[in-house]
Scaffold this motif. Sequence first.
Motif, PDB file in Angstrom:
ATOM      1  N   ILE A 199      40.067  38.836  53.049  1.00  0.00           N
ATOM      2  CA  ILE A 199      39.198  39.210  51.928  1.00  0.00           C
ATOM      3  C   ILE A 199      38.802  37.924  51.220  1.00  0.00           C
ATOM      4  CG2 ILE A 199      39.037  40.428  49.741  1.00  0.00           C
ATOM      5  CD1 ILE A 199      41.128  42.387  50.783  1.00  0.00           C
ATOM      6  N   ARG A 200      37.497  37.673  51.128  1.00  0.00           N
ATOM      7  CA  ARG A 200      36.982  36.473  50.443  1.00  0.00           C
ATOM      8  C   ARG A 200      36.535  36.857  49.041  1.00  0.00           C
ATOM      9  NH1 ARG A 200      35.817  31.725  54.144  1.00  0.00           N
ATOM     10  NH2 ARG A 200      37.273  32.407  55.699  1.00  0.00           N
ATOM     11  N   PHE A 201      36.915  36.021  48.094  1.00  0.00           N
ATOM     12  CA  PHE A 201      36.550  36.258  46.706  1.00  0.00           C
ATOM     13  C   PHE A 201      35.369  35.368  46.321  1.00  0.00           C
ATOM     14  CE2 PHE A 201      41.080  37.323  47.049  1.00  0.00           C
ATOM     15  CZ  PHE A 201      41.021  38.643  46.645  1.00  0.00           C
ATOM     16  N   ILE A 202      34.739  35.677  45.208  1.00  0.00           N
ATOM     17  CA  ILE A 202      33.547  34.955  44.757  1.00  0.00           C
ATOM     18  C   ILE A 202      33.848  33.481  44.504  1.00  0.00           C
ATOM     19  CG2 ILE A 202      31.826  34.791  42.912  1.00  0.00           C
ATOM     20  CD1 ILE A 202      31.989  37.824  42.670  1.00  0.00           C
ATOM     21  N   ASP A 203      35.059  33.173  44.037  1.00  0.00           N
ATOM     22  CA  ASP A 203      35.388  31.781  43.733  1.00  0.00           C
ATOM     23  C   ASP A 203      35.716  30.950  44.979  1.00  0.00           C
ATOM     24  OD1 ASP A 203      37.846  32.819  44.401  1.00  0.00           O
ATOM     25  OD2 ASP A 203      38.855  32.199  42.561  1.00  0.00           O
ATOM     26  N   GLY A 204      35.609  31.539  46.164  1.00  0.00           N
ATOM     27  CA  GLY A 204      35.832  30.801  47.408  1.00  0.00           C
ATOM     28  C   GLY A 204      37.230  30.925  47.979  1.00  0.00           C
TER      29      GLY A 204
END
Length: 119
Positions: free
Chosen positions: A28-33
């Motif tokens: 799972i990738r988050f917006i902050d990288g």
Amino acid sequence: MATFPVLSSGAVMQYPAPVSFGRPAQVIRFIDGTDQRFIARGRALRSWQIKLNLLSEFEIAQIEAFFQAQAGEYSAFDFPDPFSGTSVPNCRLGGPGLPIEYEGVDISSTSFLVIETNG
């Protein structure tokens, strides 16, 4: 369900016979990288690298017909595990093509991957 063909010697594959175990992971990738990883399935799945050399025309035709009947990697089949002797259900071929080398009269070889799936 179809069953993987055996050679005229009664073997499924030739040596060396590499088998590997793996666990599929979810990322799972988050917006902050940053990302978070976790195991997607509870048990490890096996894969076998099938390398066949010095096959007769009958044996290579049998494998080629099986590959075409499975539509490449799209159909599941039972694979006889060469180490335990048990039949492993829900296996698939590891790629869309079957590379075959015709080296001479009644001498051919191929190499492909068989992957265990959850169904």
